[in-house]
Write a protein that holds these residues in place. Structure first.
Motif: not given
Lengths: 213, 289
Positions: A171-181
């Motif tokens: 997939w095309q990576l546009i960002g990041r999160t520290d939310a725990v999925l």
């Protein structure tokens, strides 16, 4: 709605749109909670289908479904979550080029979109989020990455997704999160379950660093 | 850690902790997982007096060996194999008393693929979503065992269910797989359906806990392309672009985009779990409810 047999006790219910899938899935969950749904082991929504497993009488159930009234879902019917995102993904510029705009405008549009979890798959807690209009759909990368980091926010086809753990991915990576999925020790292991309404909230890098400290 | 435990002396090719899996989480992308030869898993537990969902060890082809910290009743079922306690022969398919400090060795499978080792009290690793099963697709429940690992065991049940002999179907020389057509049988031509029902297929060496792969004549498609991802059942005969059906076993992905031509009832999957690569396969279409 088409009801297709899956073995002796399963049904694959096929619908025309993702919205119809959402409405049927919500009604199935409502009836399961109310105790009026016949026992099933799994209710698995997907792009255009809902799969029900281990029905006693799949044919009788399919006939009964014909009489159901499926109300259109409104945003208020769905639980919502906000996911903080630092929009600094390595493919942000490529996505901007595909959208014919600037990276800042990609961030603005993505963060202004109301998403819904259409279904989960690929890995535990990986939700396929719909909401981007068709002209902003993007292809997968020609060469998948061998390692996409945990928390990567990514686009492919009609979907946005967040990697619940590090894994290979195209997939095309546009960002990041520290939310725990995904955390199986939590009462709700998956943050994103089918039907959930999702907003991505931009965090700038500096402020993000501060909060971490 | 509890002192009721065993030490993995020889992990073997692929030995995993298994129980009856994690049903009810497919909508989160969590595979069912659990023992591939469920009847053999249940039988091993009954022989040592455990409830049937208790966790066992599932071996692959080469067996495994464990040293018991305390005296424990152990039973080995599934693929028949030589069983020894500190090198002395012990029965397969029966409860075996293993003294404290002794090594129980389940040797290479004489026939079939997967043996099951049940311990009185069961393997007591930390459950994830209600199950201790090792899911090799999603990584839930830990990894395959390695030499030197210590496995905690639960409290032994009061009395094992002593049995003189247990009925056991031997691993198949030919794998018969009845299937119900659908949900995507219309993606294949009449010729494709005839190929599945009459063709000579074999178990591929690329098979694993996710799926039993086949070698044989490709099935002719009536439609090209892929489906939008849809829910996948246990026992699905999914047909990827190469036209060779893959039988979905317990660690299968919960959704997929290749068409499913038919579904094999779960009661026939234990035989599939024991079919070694090269075993001839016959697919038998079932009609009616």
């Amino acid at each position: 709605m088409r009801a297709l047999p899956v073995g002796a006790h399963g049904l694959l219910l096929e619908l025309d749109t993702a919205d119809e899938v959402g409405a049927l899935h919500a009604e199935l969950l409502r009836r399961a909670t109310a105790g009026t749904l016949p026992p099933v082991t799994e209710i698995v929504p997907a792009a255009r289908t809902v799969f029900l497993d281990s029905l006693d009488d799949p044919r009788g159930f399919a006939a009964d479904l014909e009489t159901w009234d499926l109300p259109q879902l409104t945003a208020a019917d769905r639980p919502g979550v906000e996911i903080p995102v630092v929009y600094d993904g390595p493919d942000l510029a490529d996505v901007a080029a595909l959208w014919g705009t600037t990276p800042d405008e990609v961030v603005r549009r993505h963060a202004a979109t109301t998403f819904h979890v259409a279904f989960c798959g690929f890995a535990p807690g990986f939700g396929y989020l719909t909401g981007l209009p068709e002209e902003w759909h993007v292809p997968r990368r020609a060469t998948p990455r061998t390692r996409v980091p945990v928390g990567a926010v990514a686009l492919a086809g009609p979907y946005t997704g967040v990697y619940p753990r590090s894994s290979p991915g195209g997939w095309q990576l546009i960002g990041r999160t520290d939310a725990v999925l995904w955390d199986p020790r939590r009462e709700n292991a998956a943050l994103l379950t089918p039907g959930t309404r999702v907003h991505f909230v931009p965090r700038d890098r500096a402020r993000d660093t501060e909060t971490v400290r | 850690m509890t002192d009721h435990a065993c030490l993995v002396v020889r992990a073997g090719a692929l030995t995993t902790v298994q129980d009856l899996g994690r049903p009810g989480h497919a909508h989160l992308g969590v595979p069912l997982s659990g023992a591939l030869d469920a009847p053999a898993h249940r039988l091993a537990n009954r022989l040592v007096g455990n409830p049937e969902p208790t966790a066992t060890l599932e071996t692959t082809l080469t067996g495994c060996a464990v040293r018991m910290r305390r005296a424990t009743t152990v039973a080995v079922t599934g693929a028949p194999c030589p069983v020894t306690v500190d090198g002395r022969p012990a029965p397969w398919g029966a409860p075996v008393h293993v003294p404290a400090g002794a090594v129980l060795d389940a040797g290479p499978a004489a026939r079939g693929l997967r043996s099951y080792l049940a311990f009185g009290g069961g393997v007591a690793t930390e459950p994830v979503l209600g199950s201790r099963a090792t899911d090799l697709l999603s990584g839930l429940g830990g990894d395959a065992l390695t030499d030197g690992a210590v496995l905690p065991l639960g409290a032994a049940p009061p009395a094992p269910a002593w049995a003189d002999a247990v009925p056991h179907p031997g691993p198949p020389t030919e794998l018969l797989l009845p299937y119900r057509p659908g949900p995507r049988d219309d993606w294949f031509t009449a010729h494709g359906h005839r190929t599945l029902a009459t063709g000579r297929f074999r178990v591929s060496a690329a098979s694993n806990r996710i799926g039993l792969r086949t070698e044989g004549p490709p099935l002719e498609r009536a439609k090209d392309g892929e489906l939008p991802s849809e829910g996948m059942p246990l026992g699905a005969l999914q047909v990827p672009p190469d036209g060779l059906p893959v039988l979905f076993l317990h660690d299968h992905p919960t959704t997929g985009g290749y068409p499913v031509i038919g579904v094999v009832p779960a009661r026939h999957l234990a035989a599939a779990a024991q079919a070694v690569p090269g075993t001839p396969i016959r697919f038998l279409p079932l009609r009616g409810a």
